[in-house]
Design a protein around this motif. Structure first.
Motif, mmCIF file in Angstrom:
data_model
loop_
_atom_site.group_PDB
_atom_site.id
_atom_site.type_symbol
_atom_site.label_atom_id
_atom_site.label_comp_id
_atom_site.label_asym_id
_atom_site.label_seq_id
_atom_site.Cartn_x
_atom_site.Cartn_y
_atom_site.Cartn_z
ATOM 1 N N TYR B 34 -1.552 -10.711 3.944
ATOM 2 C CA TYR B 34 -1.459 -9.259 4.013
ATOM 3 C C TYR B 34 -2.220 -8.754 5.246
ATOM 4 O O TYR B 34 -3.241 -9.309 5.624
ATOM 5 C CB TYR B 34 -2.103 -8.608 2.781
ATOM 6 C CG TYR B 34 -1.196 -8.479 1.592
ATOM 7 C CD1 TYR B 34 -0.910 -9.584 0.797
ATOM 8 C CD2 TYR B 34 -0.656 -7.245 1.246
ATOM 9 C CE1 TYR B 34 -0.080 -9.466 -0.313
ATOM 10 C CE2 TYR B 34 0.178 -7.121 0.147
ATOM 11 C CZ TYR B 34 0.471 -8.234 -0.630
ATOM 12 O OH TYR B 34 1.287 -8.106 -1.721
ATOM 13 N N TYR B 36 -3.828 -5.078 6.693
ATOM 14 C CA TYR B 36 -4.177 -3.673 6.547
ATOM 15 C C TYR B 36 -4.895 -3.232 7.816
ATOM 16 O O TYR B 36 -5.420 -4.045 8.558
ATOM 17 C CB TYR B 36 -5.128 -3.454 5.362
ATOM 18 C CG TYR B 36 -4.473 -3.485 4.009
ATOM 19 C CD1 TYR B 36 -4.078 -4.685 3.436
ATOM 20 C CD2 TYR B 36 -4.264 -2.305 3.293
ATOM 21 C CE1 TYR B 36 -3.470 -4.716 2.186
ATOM 22 C CE2 TYR B 36 -3.662 -2.323 2.039
ATOM 23 C CZ TYR B 36 -3.271 -3.534 1.498
ATOM 24 O OH TYR B 36 -2.670 -3.557 0.262
ATOM 25 N N GLN B 38 -7.620 0.060 9.318
ATOM 26 C CA GLN B 38 -8.442 1.207 8.975
ATOM 27 C C GLN B 38 -8.781 1.959 10.252
ATOM 28 O O GLN B 38 -9.544 1.459 11.089
ATOM 29 C CB GLN B 38 -9.711 0.777 8.241
ATOM 30 C CG GLN B 38 -10.518 1.950 7.711
ATOM 31 C CD GLN B 38 -11.687 1.516 6.850
ATOM 32 O OE1 GLN B 38 -12.172 0.392 6.955
ATOM 33 N NE2 GLN B 38 -12.145 2.411 5.983
ATOM 34 N N GLY B 43 -9.114 5.877 4.971
ATOM 35 C CA GLY B 43 -8.972 4.734 4.081
ATOM 36 C C GLY B 43 -8.080 3.679 4.703
ATOM 37 O O GLY B 43 -7.242 3.990 5.558
ATOM 38 N N PRO B 44 -8.221 2.433 4.289
ATOM 39 C CA PRO B 44 -7.342 1.378 4.800
ATOM 40 C C PRO B 44 -5.875 1.698 4.523
ATOM 41 O O PRO B 44 -5.537 2.336 3.530
ATOM 42 C CB PRO B 44 -7.796 0.139 4.021
ATOM 43 C CG PRO B 44 -9.219 0.417 3.661
ATOM 44 C CD PRO B 44 -9.254 1.900 3.406
ATOM 45 N N TYR B 46 -1.965 -0.011 4.408
ATOM 46 C CA TYR B 46 -1.135 -1.218 4.354
ATOM 47 C C TYR B 46 -0.207 -1.259 5.563
ATOM 48 O O TYR B 46 0.378 -0.247 5.952
ATOM 49 C CB TYR B 46 -0.316 -1.224 3.065
ATOM 50 C CG TYR B 46 0.823 -2.217 3.050
ATOM 51 C CD1 TYR B 46 2.117 -1.801 3.313
ATOM 52 C CD2 TYR B 46 0.593 -3.563 2.785
ATOM 53 C CE1 TYR B 46 3.162 -2.704 3.302
ATOM 54 C CE2 TYR B 46 1.642 -4.472 2.771
ATOM 55 C CZ TYR B 46 2.922 -4.033 3.030
ATOM 56 O OH TYR B 46 3.964 -4.933 3.025
ATOM 57 N N TYR B 87 -7.344 -5.822 9.349
ATOM 58 C CA TYR B 87 -7.789 -6.828 8.403
ATOM 59 C C TYR B 87 -6.637 -7.751 8.011
ATOM 60 O O TYR B 87 -5.572 -7.284 7.610
ATOM 61 C CB TYR B 87 -8.319 -6.166 7.122
ATOM 62 C CG TYR B 87 -9.502 -5.252 7.298
ATOM 63 C CD1 TYR B 87 -9.329 -3.875 7.369
ATOM 64 C CD2 TYR B 87 -10.796 -5.762 7.367
ATOM 65 C CE1 TYR B 87 -10.415 -3.021 7.506
ATOM 66 C CE2 TYR B 87 -11.890 -4.909 7.498
ATOM 67 C CZ TYR B 87 -11.682 -3.549 7.569
ATOM 68 O OH TYR B 87 -12.763 -2.715 7.705
ATOM 69 N N ARG B 91 -3.957 -13.327 -0.256
ATOM 70 C CA ARG B 91 -4.041 -12.934 -1.652
ATOM 71 C C ARG B 91 -3.035 -13.707 -2.483
ATOM 72 O O ARG B 91 -1.895 -13.906 -2.071
ATOM 73 C CB ARG B 91 -3.753 -11.441 -1.782
ATOM 74 C CG ARG B 91 -4.186 -10.844 -3.113
ATOM 75 C CD ARG B 91 -3.689 -9.424 -3.251
ATOM 76 N NE ARG B 91 -2.317 -9.407 -3.719
ATOM 77 C CZ ARG B 91 -1.642 -8.291 -3.969
ATOM 78 N NH1 ARG B 91 -2.193 -7.135 -3.744
ATOM 79 N NH2 ARG B 91 -0.408 -8.348 -4.400
ATOM 80 N N LEU B 98 -8.103 -7.578 -3.348
ATOM 81 C CA LEU B 98 -8.127 -7.737 -1.902
ATOM 82 C C LEU B 98 -9.568 -7.990 -1.486
ATOM 83 O O LEU B 98 -10.450 -7.218 -1.834
ATOM 84 C CB LEU B 98 -7.597 -6.486 -1.203
ATOM 85 C CG LEU B 98 -6.128 -6.149 -1.384
ATOM 86 C CD1 LEU B 98 -5.804 -4.839 -0.680
ATOM 87 C CD2 LEU B 98 -5.247 -7.263 -0.845
ATOM 88 N N PHE B 100 -11.795 -8.035 1.683
ATOM 89 C CA PHE B 100 -11.800 -7.625 3.090
ATOM 90 C C PHE B 100 -12.916 -8.339 3.842
ATOM 91 O O PHE B 100 -14.064 -8.332 3.409
ATOM 92 C CB PHE B 100 -12.016 -6.115 3.208
ATOM 93 C CG PHE B 100 -10.829 -5.285 2.812
ATOM 94 C CD1 PHE B 100 -10.590 -4.991 1.474
ATOM 95 C CD2 PHE B 100 -9.955 -4.781 3.772
ATOM 96 C CE1 PHE B 100 -9.498 -4.229 1.102
ATOM 97 C CE2 PHE B 100 -8.858 -4.018 3.410
ATOM 98 C CZ PHE B 100 -8.632 -3.737 2.072
#
Lengths: 116, 110
Positions: B34, B36, B38, B43-44, B46, B87, B91, B98, B100
């Motif tokens: 995955y 992500y 930020q 907020g982070p 996807y 990031y 997963r 998750l 991080f």
């Protein structure tokens, strides 16, 4: 959809006071997560719920922290009593699931907590 | 979940492709990769995920090596708004947590 909603966006409180952070997940999502972010420790998972039931609270730092999810559209994270080291940005996230597989998480804007 | 390794920071010129690498040499067969990001004070968000095949969406492309031990996130035409921490997370397919790491700080410069 409005996305994940968190309130308040900023909170300043004095040491020893009770703090309650609130989260409204995206409608239809059955997972809800609480994270904390600090410069020292990065982004950490505190607890997560599935269908309103707490599944894993191993990240909750100590008994001063508690989280509830009374219904599918609302969750709270409470700190009582608060301490200066609790100062951080707290994020709420939600995600759907399908067939038992986890899906991507959608994060809220966060609540910046400062404990003096 | 498998641990990932990312460079701490990268620079990219605006309009050029940004290629962000990630090593996950201990990944197992049922684990997804995955990504992500930020952006400062948010907020982070996807971006994309994949299991073994390359994936593309409106934001980015994900290239996973055949042995699945590493991957690259590609932002085809980076803009200043792509400046963020990226990031890479591995997963379990049926997991929900998750984890991080420190991520890669991508700076897009004009």
């Amino acid at each position: 959809d409005a996305g994940v909603i968190q309130s308040p966006r900023h909170e300043v409180t004095e040491m020893g006071q009770e703090v309650t952070l609130r989260c409204k997940p995206i409608s239809g999502h059955d997972y809800l997560f609480w994270y904390r972010q600090t410069m020292m420790r990065g982004l950490e998972l505190l607890i997560y719920f599935n269908n309103n039931v707490p599944i894993d609270d191993s990240g909750m730092p100590e008994d001063r922290f508690s989280a509830k999810m009374p219904n599918a559209s609302f969750s709270t994270l409470k700190i009582q009593p608060s301490e200066p080291r609790d100062s951080a940005v707290y994020f709420c996230a939600s995600s759907p699931s399908k067939g038992g597989e986890g899906y991507e998480q959608y994060f809220g804007p966060g609540t910046r907590l400062t404990v003096t | 979940d498998a641990k990932t390794t990312q460079p701490p920071s990268m620079d990219c010129a605006e309009g050029r492709a940004a290629n962000l690498p990630c090593n996950h040499s201990t990944i197992s067969g049922n684990e997804y990769v995955y990504w992500y990001r930020q952006i400062h004070s948010q907020g982070p968000q996807y971006i994309i995920h994949g299991l073994k095949n390359n994936e593309t969406n409106e934001m980015a492309s994900l290239i996973i090596t055949e042995d699945r031990k590493s991957s690259t996130l590609i932002l085809p035409h980076a803009t200043l708004r792509d400046t963020a921490v990226y990031y890479c997370i591995v997963r379990s397919r049926y997991g929900n947590k998750l984890v991080f790491g420190a991520g890669t700080i991508l700076r897009v410069k004009s």
